[in-house]
Design a protein around this motif. Structure first.
Motif, PDB file in Angstrom:
ATOM      1  N   LEU A   1       0.833  -1.211   0.000  1.00 41.45           N
ATOM      2  CA  LEU A   1       0.000   0.000   0.000  1.00 41.45           C
ATOM      3  C   LEU A   1       0.862   1.254   0.000  1.00 41.45           C
ATOM      4  O   LEU A   1       0.546   2.241  -0.684  1.00 41.45           O
ATOM      5  CB  LEU A   1      -0.922  -0.009   1.227  1.00 41.45           C
ATOM      6  CG  LEU A   1      -2.052  -1.039   1.232  1.00 41.45           C
ATOM      7  CD1 LEU A   1      -2.726  -1.084   2.598  1.00 41.45           C
ATOM      8  CD2 LEU A   1      -3.086  -0.707   0.154  1.00 41.45           C
ATOM      9  N   PHE A   2       1.938   1.225   0.769  1.00 42.55           N
ATOM     10  CA  PHE A   2       2.849   2.369   0.841  1.00 42.55           C
ATOM     11  C   PHE A   2       3.390   2.722  -0.544  1.00 42.55           C
ATOM     12  O   PHE A   2       3.373   3.886  -0.956  1.00 42.55           O
ATOM     13  CB  PHE A   2       3.986   2.045   1.810  1.00 42.55           C
ATOM     14  CG  PHE A   2       5.098   3.053   1.813  1.00 42.55           C
ATOM     15  CD1 PHE A   2       4.962   4.253   2.495  1.00 42.55           C
ATOM     16  CD2 PHE A   2       6.277   2.813   1.122  1.00 42.55           C
ATOM     17  CE1 PHE A   2       5.989   5.192   2.497  1.00 42.55           C
ATOM     18  CE2 PHE A   2       7.306   3.740   1.119  1.00 42.55           C
ATOM     19  CZ  PHE A   2       7.165   4.943   1.808  1.00 42.55           C
ATOM     20  N   PHE A   3       3.841   1.715  -1.286  1.00 39.93           N
ATOM     21  CA  PHE A   3       4.417   1.985  -2.607  1.00 39.93           C
ATOM     22  C   PHE A   3       3.346   2.364  -3.626  1.00 39.93           C
ATOM     23  O   PHE A   3       3.596   3.182  -4.518  1.00 39.93           O
ATOM     24  CB  PHE A   3       5.220   0.781  -3.090  1.00 39.93           C
ATOM     25  CG  PHE A   3       6.587   0.708  -2.485  1.00 39.93           C
ATOM     26  CD1 PHE A   3       7.558   1.633  -2.823  1.00 39.93           C
ATOM     27  CD2 PHE A   3       6.896  -0.270  -1.560  1.00 39.93           C
ATOM     28  CE1 PHE A   3       8.827   1.595  -2.253  1.00 39.93           C
ATOM     29  CE2 PHE A   3       8.157  -0.327  -0.983  1.00 39.93           C
ATOM     30  CZ  PHE A   3       9.130   0.601  -1.327  1.00 39.93           C
ATOM     31  N   ILE A   4       2.147   1.797  -3.492  1.00 33.51           N
ATOM     32  CA  ILE A   4       1.060   2.188  -4.403  1.00 33.51           C
ATOM     33  C   ILE A   4       0.728   3.665  -4.224  1.00 33.51           C
ATOM     34  O   ILE A   4       0.459   4.384  -5.193  1.00 33.51           O
ATOM     35  CB  ILE A   4      -0.193   1.314  -4.154  1.00 33.51           C
ATOM     36  CG1 ILE A   4       0.063  -0.122  -4.615  1.00 33.51           C
ATOM     37  CG2 ILE A   4      -1.409   1.898  -4.876  1.00 33.51           C
ATOM     38  CD1 ILE A   4      -1.076  -1.064  -4.291  1.00 33.51           C
TER      39      ILE A   4
ATOM     40  N   ALA B   1       3.700  11.343   2.164  1.00 35.03           N
ATOM     41  CA  ALA B   1       3.771   9.893   1.949  1.00 35.03           C
ATOM     42  C   ALA B   1       5.004   9.260   2.584  1.00 35.03           C
ATOM     43  O   ALA B   1       4.915   8.174   3.166  1.00 35.03           O
ATOM     44  CB  ALA B   1       3.756   9.595   0.444  1.00 35.03           C
ATOM     45  N   LEU B   2       6.138   9.930   2.499  1.00 38.33           N
ATOM     46  CA  LEU B   2       7.408   9.337   2.927  1.00 38.33           C
ATOM     47  C   LEU B   2       7.684   9.510   4.421  1.00 38.33           C
ATOM     48  O   LEU B   2       8.284   8.636   5.049  1.00 38.33           O
ATOM     49  CB  LEU B   2       8.573   9.955   2.145  1.00 38.33           C
ATOM     50  CG  LEU B   2       8.843   9.405   0.747  1.00 38.33           C
ATOM     51  CD1 LEU B   2       9.923  10.241   0.064  1.00 38.33           C
ATOM     52  CD2 LEU B   2       9.273   7.947   0.808  1.00 38.33           C
ATOM     53  N   VAL B   3       7.253  10.643   4.982  1.00 44.15           N
ATOM     54  CA  VAL B   3       7.675  10.974   6.343  1.00 44.15           C
ATOM     55  C   VAL B   3       6.499  11.114   7.305  1.00 44.15           C
ATOM     56  O   VAL B   3       6.441  10.437   8.340  1.00 44.15           O
ATOM     57  CB  VAL B   3       8.504  12.281   6.346  1.00 44.15           C
ATOM     58  CG1 VAL B   3       9.051  12.555   7.745  1.00 44.15           C
ATOM     59  CG2 VAL B   3       9.635  12.211   5.337  1.00 44.15           C
ATOM     60  N   PHE B   4       5.554  11.990   6.976  1.00 43.84           N
ATOM     61  CA  PHE B   4       4.538  12.366   7.963  1.00 43.84           C
ATOM     62  C   PHE B   4       3.597  11.214   8.299  1.00 43.84           C
ATOM     63  O   PHE B   4       3.361  10.922   9.481  1.00 43.84           O
ATOM     64  CB  PHE B   4       3.736  13.573   7.466  1.00 43.84           C
ATOM     65  CG  PHE B   4       2.906  14.218   8.547  1.00 43.84           C
ATOM     66  CD1 PHE B   4       3.468  15.143   9.405  1.00 43.84           C
ATOM     67  CD2 PHE B   4       1.575  13.875   8.718  1.00 43.84           C
ATOM     68  CE1 PHE B   4       2.708  15.737  10.418  1.00 43.84           C
ATOM     69  CE2 PHE B   4       0.810  14.456   9.716  1.00 43.84           C
ATOM     70  CZ  PHE B   4       1.370  15.384  10.566  1.00 43.84           C
ATOM     71  N   ILE B   5       3.047  10.555   7.297  1.00 43.26           N
ATOM     72  CA  ILE B   5       2.092   9.470   7.567  1.00 43.26           C
ATOM     73  C   ILE B   5       2.758   8.306   8.301  1.00 43.26           C
ATOM     74  O   ILE B   5       2.197   7.784   9.278  1.00 43.26           O
ATOM     75  CB  ILE B   5       1.422   8.995   6.256  1.00 43.26           C
ATOM     76  CG1 ILE B   5       0.515  10.092   5.701  1.00 43.26           C
ATOM     77  CG2 ILE B   5       0.588   7.732   6.507  1.00 43.26           C
ATOM     78  CD1 ILE B   5      -0.613  10.516   6.610  1.00 43.26           C
ATOM     79  N   PRO B   6       3.971   7.839   7.899  1.00 40.30           N
ATOM     80  CA  PRO B   6       4.620   6.787   8.693  1.00 40.30           C
ATOM     81  C   PRO B   6       4.849   7.187  10.150  1.00 40.30           C
ATOM     82  O   PRO B   6       4.624   6.377  11.059  1.00 40.30           O
ATOM     83  CB  PRO B   6       5.944   6.568   7.953  1.00 40.30           C
ATOM     84  CG  PRO B   6       5.650   6.919   6.531  1.00 40.30           C
ATOM     85  CD  PRO B   6       4.713   8.079   6.635  1.00 40.30           C
TER      86      PRO B   6
END
Length: 518
Positions: A289-292, A396-401
């Motif tokens: 899901l992360f990569f999509i 996508a790369l920083v905040f959500i994780p």
């Protein structure tokens, strides 16, 4: 019952019992052979033991001769011995079964109960407070740093989608089990979807009706009646997120509800699948899901060389290919990705200590404080120009994780017998939870109220100019207070009104029947 749960003793007794049964069976057949000198003249039929086995036939298979009894007394004695032997077999089977069941009961860990995670309510308030300020911060005449720090709405709004998915998974799947809740499985998807949508649609519709004269006046003035009616239809039907260049029509922030509605339609199909997955499977699902979600954003930044743009602080006209950028922001498919990521994160925590899964990791105040400070640092560093990364990639790369890690840590800290995490304790305070309960009405009403005071065509008609021009930048704080009071009134007079709740329930039932479910 306790004696059967003792492993070594039970094993010895099991072996001893087996030897005794074998000896007793051999003795029975020996007695039968020695006592038999005449055959019973009538047809013998079948002699069955307690397991349903024909004793005569089984003996013949072993090379034994059919017994011929020398006297009626010897026949009775042999039968009694065989009955006693069969009873011993049955008794040992029962003991083995009881021991196994007792062992399984002792091995199974107690199923943890679900508790209300009040910290999540407070988190909603802080998120919506940031978004409200971000939408109208320019009317407070902020400095360059403050403007950049508070206008990163495109980054922060993703947290709302992730939190929605997290809570949906928490309320509809089982703790410490790879299973969805019976309520989710037994509710037809159309009804489940309608129940969720009617949790927010009535207030959305009420606010549209209350402010419709303002919305219509603005649209008719600049675009005419056909456009005004079309935009009203999109807003009332929560369809605007599917139109990237017109997603912010009428009550602009409610494009979020449009995208969330699509996610709610998909969840009754996705959640049962996620609920069956193990932790390792969930991690793989989360990675996919992360990569999509990431790849389209990488594509946009690569094609337009927009790697370091702070889009929230830029004019829309300065954006390279605004339509594609808006597609990334508003399209419900991308919102669904973040909702599902939230659900995956929740399931990882709910499986802590489940059968075949690792236990929950040890947590302390740093477990929540570190990701919280990380999120704040990202916003501040971007505002300072130290971290030059696009809104889309930052989200996508920083905040959500970081946000998902924060939610998972807060979840684990909240379900402990005693909450010791200082961050979670603070977020769980009654005052902040009360503010959190106002988050949704604040979200729905802050846009229209802001238009009344700051949209030029409306404010000029009502006050002779915007409040920035008429009163000055200090009116921004009065605006925030008015929004808070209006949200409190809507919460007390509408959202908690029993009659409204009853009408919503009836609407759900009627629409469910229309879709063939009840």
């Amino acid at each position: 019952m306790t004696m059967y749960c003792n492993g070594p003793v039970h094993a010895w007794r099991g072996r001893r019992g087996t030897v005794l049964v074998v000896l007793a069976t051999a003795s029975a057949w020996s007695l039968l052979s020695q006592c038999c000198t005449f055959a019973v003249p009538q047809a013998r039929g079948k002699l069955l033991d307690a397991t349903g086995t024909d004793v005569y036939a089984h003996g013949a298979e072993l090379g034994m001769q059919e017994p011929k009894f020398s006297s009626r007394t010897s026949f009775v004695a042999a039968g009694a011995l065989l009955a006693a032997t069969t009873a011993s077999v049955e008794r040992l089977k029962l003991q083995h079964r009881m021991a196994a069941e007792s062992s399984e009961t002792e091995a199974a860990p107690p199923k943890p109960k679900k508790v209300r995670i009040t910290a999540f309510d407070s988190i909603r308030f802080f998120l919506i407070a940031y978004i409200v300020c971000g939408h109208f911060i320019t009317f407070a005449a902020p400095g360059p740093f403050a403007l950049k720090a508070i206008s990163q709405i495109n980054v922060v709004v993703g947290a709302f989608f992730a939190l929605s998915g997290y809570v949906a998974a928490y309320t509809t799947t089982e703790n410490a089990e790879r299973a969805a809740s019976p309520k989710l499985l037994n509710t037809p998807p159309p009804k489940w979807f309608l129940q969720r949508v009617f949790g927010y649609y009535p207030l959305h519709l009420l606010v549209l009706l209350l402010f419709s004269p303002m919305f219509l006046f603005s649209d008719v003035t600049f675009s005419g009646w056909p456009t005004a009616i079309w935009r009203g239809f999109l807003s009332a039907g929560m369809l605007q997120a599917w139109f990237p260049m017109h997603a912010e029509v009428w009550n602009a922030p409610t494009w979020f509800l449009s995208a969330l509605t699509f996610a709610m339609a998909a969840l009754p199909f996705a959640l049962p699948v996620l609920a069956k997955q193990s932790k390792s499977e969930l991690r793989r699902t989360g990675l996919v899901l992360f990569f999509i979600g990431l790849l389209p954003k990488l594509g946009y930044c690569y094609d337009h060389q927009a790697w370091g743009m702070l889009e929230g602080a830029m004019s829309p006209k300065a954006m390279p290919n605004l339509a594609i950028f808006n597609m990334q922001r508003f399209n419900p498919f991308y919102a669904l990705i973040e909702v599902l990521l939230g659900a995956v994160a929740c399931r990882l925590v709910m499986l802590d200590g489940a059968k075949g899964e690792e236990k929950a990791p040890k947590t302390n105040v740093l477990s929540t404080l570190v990701p919280l400070l990380g999120m704040v640092a990202v916003v501040v560093l971007r505002a300072m120009g130290v971290l030059e990364l696009s809104d889309l990639l930052t989200r996508a790369l920083v905040f959500i994780p970081l946000f998902l890690y924060f939610l998972m840590s807060a979840h684990r800290a909240s379900v402990l017998p005693e909450v010791k995490d200082g961050v979670v304790k603070c977020l769980g305070s009654k005052f902040l939870v009360a503010l959190g309960n106002l988050a949704f009405p604040i979200f729905v009403v802050h846009g229209p109220i802001g238009q009344v005071f700051y949209k030029k065509v409306i404010a000029t008609k009502l006050f002779g100019g915007t409040m920035l021009a008429v009163v000055g930048p200090q009116f921004f704080y009065a605006y925030l207070a008015i929004v808070l009071v209006a949200a409190w009134v809507l919460q007390k007079a509408f959202l908690t009104n029993k009659q409204v709740s009853s009408l919503s329930s009836k609407a759900v039932e009627k629409l469910s029947k229309l879709f063939g479910s009840s």
